[in-house]
Design a protein around this motif. Structure first.
Motif, PDB file in Angstrom:
ATOM      1  N   ALA A   1      39.306  45.442  36.639  1.00  0.00           N
ATOM      2  CA  ALA A   1      39.219  44.805  37.719  1.00  0.00           C
ATOM      3  C   ALA A   1      39.652  44.469  38.870  1.00  0.00           C
ATOM      4  O   ALA A   1      40.003  44.495  39.948  1.00  0.00           O
ATOM      5  CB  ALA A   1      37.399  45.183  38.407  1.00  0.00           C
TER       6      ALA A   1
ATOM      7  N   TYR B   1      34.956  42.864  35.512  1.00  0.00           N
ATOM      8  CA  TYR B   1      35.691  43.065  34.198  1.00  0.00           C
ATOM      9  C   TYR B   1      36.980  42.913  34.719  1.00  0.00           C
ATOM     10  O   TYR B   1      38.408  43.424  35.707  1.00  0.00           O
ATOM     11  CB  TYR B   1      35.432  45.094  34.746  1.00  0.00           C
ATOM     12  CG  TYR B   1      35.956  45.868  33.856  1.00  0.00           C
ATOM     13  CD1 TYR B   1      35.200  45.375  32.160  1.00  0.00           C
ATOM     14  CD2 TYR B   1      37.262  46.479  33.576  1.00  0.00           C
ATOM     15  CE1 TYR B   1      35.732  45.833  31.389  1.00  0.00           C
ATOM     16  CE2 TYR B   1      38.033  47.300  32.250  1.00  0.00           C
ATOM     17  CZ  TYR B   1      36.778  47.137  31.535  1.00  0.00           C
ATOM     18  OH  TYR B   1      37.574  47.967  30.250  1.00  0.00           O
TER      19      TYR B   1
ATOM     20  N   THR C   1      35.569  50.513  39.586  1.00  0.00           N
ATOM     21  CA  THR C   1      33.995  49.497  39.961  1.00  0.00           C
ATOM     22  C   THR C   1      32.869  50.888  39.979  1.00  0.00           C
ATOM     23  O   THR C   1      31.525  50.119  39.857  1.00  0.00           O
ATOM     24  CB  THR C   1      34.056  48.749  41.380  1.00  0.00           C
ATOM     25  OG1 THR C   1      34.533  49.678  42.046  1.00  0.00           O
ATOM     26  CG2 THR C   1      35.177  47.488  41.338  1.00  0.00           C
TER      27      THR C   1
ATOM     28  N   TYR D   1      40.629  51.258  42.036  1.00  0.00           N
ATOM     29  CA  TYR D   1      39.607  50.178  42.075  1.00  0.00           C
ATOM     30  C   TYR D   1      38.481  50.591  42.349  1.00  0.00           C
ATOM     31  O   TYR D   1      37.504  50.116  41.585  1.00  0.00           O
ATOM     32  CB  TYR D   1      39.697  48.789  43.337  1.00  0.00           C
ATOM     33  CG  TYR D   1      39.231  47.383  42.916  1.00  0.00           C
ATOM     34  CD1 TYR D   1      39.563  46.869  42.028  1.00  0.00           C
ATOM     35  CD2 TYR D   1      38.453  47.810  43.416  1.00  0.00           C
ATOM     36  CE1 TYR D   1      38.341  45.921  42.268  1.00  0.00           C
ATOM     37  CE2 TYR D   1      37.726  46.648  43.971  1.00  0.00           C
ATOM     38  CZ  TYR D   1      37.599  45.545  43.233  1.00  0.00           C
ATOM     39  OH  TYR D   1      37.050  43.813  43.000  1.00  0.00           O
TER      40      TYR D   1
ATOM     41  N   GLU E   1      31.563  46.222  36.571  1.00  0.00           N
ATOM     42  CA  GLU E   1      31.656  45.207  37.122  1.00  0.00           C
ATOM     43  C   GLU E   1      33.052  44.757  38.230  1.00  0.00           C
ATOM     44  O   GLU E   1      33.622  45.134  37.686  1.00  0.00           O
ATOM     45  CB  GLU E   1      31.151  44.183  36.922  1.00  0.00           C
ATOM     46  CG  GLU E   1      29.400  44.189  36.582  1.00  0.00           C
ATOM     47  CD  GLU E   1      28.351  44.675  37.556  1.00  0.00           C
ATOM     48  OE1 GLU E   1      28.770  43.904  38.360  1.00  0.00           O
ATOM     49  OE2 GLU E   1      27.281  45.258  37.396  1.00  0.00           O
ATOM     50  N   PRO E   2      32.543  44.148  39.352  1.00  0.00           N
ATOM     51  CA  PRO E   2      33.691  43.532  39.648  1.00  0.00           C
ATOM     52  C   PRO E   2      35.251  42.565  39.141  1.00  0.00           C
ATOM     53  O   PRO E   2      36.384  42.514  38.863  1.00  0.00           O
ATOM     54  CB  PRO E   2      33.500  42.810  41.615  1.00  0.00           C
ATOM     55  CG  PRO E   2      32.322  43.482  41.258  1.00  0.00           C
ATOM     56  CD  PRO E   2      31.923  43.457  40.031  1.00  0.00           C
TER      57      PRO E   2
END
Length: 738
Positions: A341, A338, A331, A327, A335-336
């Motif tokens: 992610a 995504y 990241t 993760y 972007e988180p």
């Protein structure tokens, strides 16, 4: 030439920066025997002198000693005399481990009464020559003046004095793991020694027989009377014990306890006590289990050992760590929010919930185990309290029973001991031969036993060597000077920049002209170390200082400037010691204009510089000013450094010593770095620590220490510090000769 080119040139010379640091280990990592051998090697002449003096003293003492003669006799001491009336067999037990008996016999051989008996038998108390032989002049003179005029008190006094002399010169030497003992006597007369040793053995046999005969007849009569009394007392006490137990209905369980190596004695114990003991052991175990369960329960609220060692939790945590790593990596690129992610974040959350469920299961298991342990402990404690009440009631009724029991036991022990002793006395009374015999009588000594010249010389060598080693270690302990390169770091906290060997000639400047000498190689290695002290290589401005004068700072400043001048665009060597300048004497120049003029306000710097071909440019100190520190406190010193740095690539300052002066801290705070010079085996550690502290307090950047005038054979921790200097000189000489 720039710094990179200079570092390359130095590297081409093949002088690694750690060569002069030595290959020996610090004392904390070296075997202690090597450390002390090192001390002996460096203080060998002190050791030799101590040994020679001790040998001379030992030789003189040996030649002045009176020859002594030693006669010896061997005795055999058996545990018991042979006989066929013993209850254990024809030959008594050897009792090879009965050291108490043999220690007693050896003590009797050295007793005062035996010595007085020998002295009286040989009439030594009337022999003036005997007292003179052992230096008792008072009794010898008394015998020569009035040999027969002596009352009973004087006679007993002389016998005691003669016995004391005998005990001082007799020796009892038992032979290990045998019944034999050797009696030796030493005196200046061989005939006297033989006579006394033979008389000693005979007197010992006589006293042994007398003691045996006197003790046996009285002991048998006394023991018979006591046995009859104890037999009646034992029977009465046993009847009283049985009667009281029947009346009080006291029931005990017979048990067996070990009272010896091969025997068991029967004892009795109440049934209630047996039950209480068993339940009390179980209660202790239950209490321990409850404490352990409570400990596990408390730990389960945090990171308990069960949770840490649980394979399921371990696997889940491993998976979570892997997911967290993926993760974090994802990241870092997206972007988180995504999708990939977010999927990893959901998996991490699910893994955390699984870990929490498994830890909750472990905590529940610990709580159940704790509750079970508490219930078991409570039930056992209730039963133990009930048995304790029963036992207390029983003890109140068995007080008198125990009194009767102790009386029976005491009477039985006394009776058995006296009966055994009576049997032994009966055996001893039937002995018909003595248990002590003379194996080898003393013979006339043919050679003196002392003095032994060879032994005394060896002892003198050992004593002298021990004293010499002790003195060497004591001198080493009180030596406060810095004598090893590693001490710069351990005692002063300075990095080691180099180790400069002692110059082979009286003029180090001439030796620096030969590039093949160890001195030049050592300074080249120092420059290599300096190249790593800053990000841009060797500092552009350097101050060379020391604790006190004469430690080699001026030679070091010149050597470093000279080597730099051969590989760089320009080097200026400044004599910063305006109180005691030395560079003008080294190069035979007139010290008319120099640093003091510039600091006083003279801006004609060119007229103060002395340019020399293939050598560093010199800026002498100039005439001695009234107050050198006052000149250094102004802005002229900083202006001079900027001016010289604009003209030359390197500025080397031969600074004054630190101790007692304020000059060097003022100079050190304005240069890029300070090199601290320490003279090996001369600079005291306490003074050097104070000097380094003054430099650091003035915000001077001390780059490291340089150990000068170093002699490897005097180093504390080995021989490795001079390794490499002059390497290949033999091959170079052969090629030049060819």
């Amino acid at each position: 030439m720039n710094n990179l080119a200079f570092q390359s040139a130095i590297a081409d010379e093949a002088f690694p920066p750690d060569r002069d640091a030595g290959e020996s280990r610090p004392p904390s990592q070296r075997p202690w025997i090597l450390y002390y051998l090192d001390i002996v090697r460096r203080r060998k002449w002190l050791l030799v002198g101590a040994v020679v003096i001790a040998v001379i003293i030992g030789l003189v003492v040996t030649l002045l000693m009176t020859p002594q003669y030693t006669a010896s006799s061997t005795l055999e001491i058996r545990r018991e005399s042979a006989g066929f009336v013993g209850i254990e067999g024809a030959e008594p037990e050897a009792a090879g481990v009965d050291q108490e008996f043999y220690q007693t016999q050896w003590g009797l051989l050295e007793s005062q009464s035996l010595a007085e008996r020998v002295a009286a038998q040989l009439r030594l108390h009337e022999n003036a020559a005997f007292f003179e032989m052992f230096g008792s002049d008072e009794h010898a003179a008394s015998l020569r003046t009035s040999p027969s005029a002596a009352d009973a008190s004087q006679r007993q006094e002389r016998i005691k004095a003669a016995a004391d002399l005998l005990l001082d010169n007799v020796s009892i030497e038992p032979e290990r793991l045998s019944r034999l003992v050797t009696v030796k006597f030493t005196s200046p007369s061989p005939a006297m020694s033989m006579q006394i040793v033979n008389a000693w053995g005979n007197a010992y046999i006589e006293t042994s027989l007398e003691r045996r005969f006197e003790a046996t007849s009285y002991a048998r009569t006394f023991l018979e009377e006591r046995l009859n009394q104890l037999r009646d007392r034992l029977q009465d006490s046993e009847r009283a014990l049985v009667s009281y137990a029947g009346n009080q209905r006291i029931i005990n369980i017979p048990t067996s306890t070990t009272t010896g190596s091969d025997s068991l004695a029967a004892t009795e114990r109440p049934i209630v006590a047996e039950d209480l003991s068993a339940l009390n052991r179980e209660l202790n175990e239950a209490t321990g289990d409850r404490i352990a369960a409570e400990s596990r329960l408390r730990e389960s609220r945090g990171a308990s050992p069960e949770a840490l060692s649980n394979p399921v939790i371990t696997q889940l945590r491993t998976r979570r760590a892997s997911l967290a790593s993926d993760y974090a990596q994802l990241t870092s690129q997206f972007e988180p929010e995504y999708p990939a992610a977010r999927a990893l974040a959901d998996q991490i959350a699910e893994t955390d919930r699984a870990i929490a469920r498994e830890e909750a299961r472990v905590r529940a298991s610990s709580e159940n185990a704790f509750a079970s342990a508490v219930d078991r402990e409570r039930m056992l404690r209730t039963r133990v309290n009930s048995l304790e009440a029963d036992l207390l009631d029983l003890r109140g009724r068995t007080i008198q029973y125990n009194i009767f029991q102790r009386e029976v036991d005491t009477n039985r022990q006394l009776y058995d001991a006296l009966l055994q002793r009576y049997k032994e006395v009966g055996v001893a009374g039937g002995v018909g031969v003595n248990n002590i015999s003379i194996v080898d009588p003393a013979k006339l000594p043919e050679r003196p036993s002392s003095p032994n010249l060879v032994l005394n010389i060896l002892l003198s060598i050992i004593i002298g060597g021990t004293i010499g080693v002790a003195l060497a270690i004591a001198l080493e302990v009180i030596d406060d000077t810095i004598s090893d390169p590693r001490e710069l770091g351990s005692l002063l906290g300075l990095p080691l920049l180099g180790t400069i060997p002692s110059a082979e000639s009286d003029d180090p400047a001439e030796e620096l002209n030969d590039p093949k000498t160890p001195l030049v190689e050592a300074y080249l290695s120092t420059l290599t170390r300096l190249a790593f002290t800053t990000e841009h290589g060797i500092p552009r401005s350097l101050a060379i200082t020391s604790t006190r004068p004469g430690e080699g700072k001026s030679t070091t400043a010149y050597a470093l400037a000279r080597q730099l001048s051969r590989t760089s665009g320009g080097v200026v060597l400044v004599d910063g010691d305006m109180r005691s300048p030395s560079l003008h004497q080294m190069f035979d120049l007139a010290n008319e204009r120099g640093l003091s003029h510039y600091l006083a306000g003279d801006d004609h710097l060119d007229s103060m510089l002395h340019a020399r071909p293939d050598e560093p440019t010199l800026l002498l100190a100039g005439p001695m000013p009234p107050n050198a520190a006052e000149l250094l406190t102004g802005d002229r010193m900083a202006l001079l450094l900027r001016e010289l740095s604009s003209r030359f690539e390197y500025v080397i300052i031969d600074a004054p010593p630190v101790m007692g002066l304020a000059d060097t801290p003022l100079i050190g705070s304005r240069v890029e770095g300070v090199v601290y010079v320490v003279e090996s085996h001369e600079t005291r550690t306490s003074l050097a620590q104070i000097a380094v502290g003054r430099l650091r307090d003035s915000h001077s950047r001390v780059l490291g220490g340089l150990l000068t005038k170093f002699q490897a054979q005097k180093a504390h921790y080995g021989y490795g510090y001079d390794y490499g200097y002059g390497y290949g000189d033999g091959r170079r000489a052969e090629s030049e000769a060819a």
